[in-house]
Design a protein around this motif. Structure first.
Motif, PDB file in Angstrom:
ATOM      1  N   UNK A 117       0.712  -1.766  -0.095  1.00  0.00           N
ATOM      2  CA  UNK A 117       0.162   0.081   0.313  1.00  0.00           C
ATOM      3  C   UNK A 117       1.124   1.221   0.144  1.00  0.00           C
ATOM      4  N   UNK A 118       2.074   0.832   0.922  1.00  0.00           N
ATOM      5  CA  UNK A 118       2.935   2.097   0.659  1.00  0.00           C
ATOM      6  C   UNK A 118       4.684   1.981   0.048  1.00  0.00           C
ATOM      7  N   UNK A 119       5.235   3.190   0.120  1.00  0.00           N
ATOM      8  CA  UNK A 119       6.945   2.288   0.583  1.00  0.00           C
ATOM      9  C   UNK A 119       7.638   2.458   2.317  1.00  0.00           C
ATOM     10  N   UNK A 120       6.645   2.678   3.471  1.00  0.00           N
ATOM     11  CA  UNK A 120       7.158   2.422   4.702  1.00  0.00           C
ATOM     12  C   UNK A 120       6.518   0.866   5.184  1.00  0.00           C
ATOM     13  N   UNK A 121       6.741   0.878   5.934  1.00  0.00           N
ATOM     14  CA  UNK A 121       6.554  -0.784   6.162  1.00  0.00           C
ATOM     15  C   UNK A 121       6.023  -0.831   6.986  1.00  0.00           C
ATOM     16  N   UNK A 122       4.400  -0.136   7.632  1.00  0.00           N
ATOM     17  CA  UNK A 122       3.588  -0.541   7.969  1.00  0.00           C
ATOM     18  C   UNK A 122       2.497  -0.478   6.978  1.00  0.00           C
ATOM     19  N   UNK A 123       2.919  -0.185   5.991  1.00  0.00           N
ATOM     20  CA  UNK A 123       1.843  -0.508   5.118  1.00  0.00           C
ATOM     21  C   UNK A 123       1.996  -1.362   3.996  1.00  0.00           C
ATOM     22  N   UNK A 124       3.716  -2.352   4.172  1.00  0.00           N
ATOM     23  CA  UNK A 124       3.354  -3.002   3.456  1.00  0.00           C
ATOM     24  C   UNK A 124       2.173  -4.539   3.942  1.00  0.00           C
ATOM     25  N   UNK A 125       1.276  -5.169   4.002  1.00  0.00           N
ATOM     26  CA  UNK A 125       0.634  -5.894   5.080  1.00  0.00           C
ATOM     27  C   UNK A 125       0.412  -7.335   4.705  1.00  0.00           C
ATOM     28  N   UNK A 126       0.684  -7.925   5.503  1.00  0.00           N
ATOM     29  CA  UNK A 126       0.808  -9.428   5.427  1.00  0.00           C
ATOM     30  C   UNK A 126      -0.550  -9.868   4.964  1.00  0.00           C
ATOM     31  N   UNK A 127      -1.034 -11.204   4.488  1.00  0.00           N
ATOM     32  CA  UNK A 127      -2.332 -12.321   4.264  1.00  0.00           C
ATOM     33  C   UNK A 127      -2.810 -10.776   4.006  1.00  0.00           C
ATOM     34  N   UNK A 128      -2.602  -9.769   2.760  1.00  0.00           N
ATOM     35  CA  UNK A 128      -3.720  -9.037   2.199  1.00  0.00           C
ATOM     36  C   UNK A 128      -3.200  -7.989   0.844  1.00  0.00           C
ATOM     37  N   UNK A 129      -4.096  -8.710  -0.776  1.00  0.00           N
ATOM     38  CA  UNK A 129      -3.646  -8.615  -1.698  1.00  0.00           C
ATOM     39  C   UNK A 129      -4.942  -8.465  -1.881  1.00  0.00           C
ATOM     40  N   UNK A 130      -4.646  -8.756  -3.985  1.00  0.00           N
ATOM     41  CA  UNK A 130      -5.696  -8.372  -4.572  1.00  0.00           C
ATOM     42  C   UNK A 130      -5.698  -9.759  -5.680  1.00  0.00           C
ATOM     43  N   UNK A 131      -5.251 -10.846  -5.278  1.00  0.00           N
ATOM     44  CA  UNK A 131      -4.581 -11.833  -5.714  1.00  0.00           C
ATOM     45  C   UNK A 131      -5.326 -13.012  -5.161  1.00  0.00           C
ATOM     46  N   UNK A 132      -6.016 -13.619  -6.298  1.00  0.00           N
ATOM     47  CA  UNK A 132      -7.148 -14.972  -5.476  1.00  0.00           C
ATOM     48  C   UNK A 132      -6.216 -16.185  -5.639  1.00  0.00           C
ATOM     49  N   UNK A 133      -5.592 -16.376  -4.661  1.00  0.00           N
ATOM     50  CA  UNK A 133      -4.830 -18.225  -4.398  1.00  0.00           C
ATOM     51  C   UNK A 133      -5.390 -18.707  -4.233  1.00  0.00           C
ATOM     52  N   UNK A 134      -4.870 -20.064  -5.121  1.00  0.00           N
ATOM     53  CA  UNK A 134      -5.433 -21.222  -4.904  1.00  0.00           C
ATOM     54  C   UNK A 134      -5.248 -22.161  -3.626  1.00  0.00           C
ATOM     55  N   UNK A 135      -5.974 -22.772  -3.371  1.00  0.00           N
ATOM     56  CA  UNK A 135      -5.331 -23.431  -1.931  1.00  0.00           C
ATOM     57  C   UNK A 135      -4.915 -24.837  -2.050  1.00  0.00           C
TER      58      UNK A 135
END
Length: 235
Positions: A117-135
């Motif tokens: 979401x941005x260039x700072x560490x707190x804006x790089x969010x784990x377990x989020x995103x727009x990819x539909x990852x197959x299980x």
């Protein structure tokens, strides 16, 4: 004389092992088949297209459209004591993109999606995103001095602007927040999934030359050190 012979022997062994480590990190290539040990792959590895996508770090990407809405990706990199990542972007920029990140520690093997979401560490969010990852398939493993990061996306057409990065040496994300810090290097490409071509505006035509130059430097310094020791002994 015995001391000199011992020093020469140590220098020769050091040079050989240095070159061996360099070669081992490059054992994977598009001229060889993907052979992952103890991995139950839900697809035919021989069907994967293969591209050398980041010569400076010897990143190799294999991919295939496994079914009408499933795309398989396997990223191969030299083994590093940090994270490796591949991102999917709509415009070639990291901000706003989603990435699959993987790492191997002494206690665990981890794959996570991150939203940048941005260039700072707190804006790089784990377990989020727009990819539909197959299980049904995810993989991060170390084999023959290489890391292999594998996953599948549920989409009819993945984004064509791909981003690659490697984390700083010695840093691994840890629980509970799994925060990433700034990568040590990054690279962006544009891929044509049909033709299997990957291009980048930042790719240097001398990247392969730099790698060869590094190997020659190691060999050259080893030989010069041996000659120097022999010269001192004989003079």
């Amino acid at each position: 004389m015995k001391t000199t012979q011992f020093i020469v022997f140590i220098l020769i062994i050091t040079t050989i092992f240095g070159l061996s480590a360099k070669v081992n990190s490059e054992t994977d290539s598009c001229s060889s088949s993907l052979n992952l040990q103890n991995a139950n792959l839900p697809f035919d590895a021989a069907s994967l297209h293969c591209l050398s996508v980041w010569d400076a770090h010897n990143y190799i990407l294999r991919y295939s459209q496994t079914s009408s809405n499933i795309w398989t990706f396997v990223l191969s990199t030299p083994a590093v004591n940090s994270f490796i990542a591949i991102g999917f972007s709509s415009n070639g920029q990291m901000v706003g993109s989603s990435a699959i990140v993987g790492w191997v520690s002494s206690t665990e093997r981890t794959i996570k999606q991150y939203f940048l979401g941005g260039t700072s560490a707190n804006l790089v969010e784990p377990d989020k995103g727009n990819l539909q990852v197959a299980s049904n398939f995810s993989l991060i493993t170390s084999q023959s001095s290489r890391l292999y990061l594998g996953f599948q996306l549920e989409t009819s057409q993945p984004q064509t602007r791909l981003l690659y990065s490697v984390g700083p040496d010695g840093f691994l994300p840890v629980a509970p927040n799994y925060r990433l810090i700034e990568h040590s290097d990054k690279f962006s490409t544009s891929i044509n999934y049909i033709t299997g071509q990957s291009t980048s505006s930042s790719q240097s035509p001398y990247s392969k030359l730099r790698k060869s130059h590094g190997v020659l430097n190691m060999l050259g310094w080893g030989i010069l050190l041996i000659i120097g020791v022999l010269y001192v002994d004989l003079s």
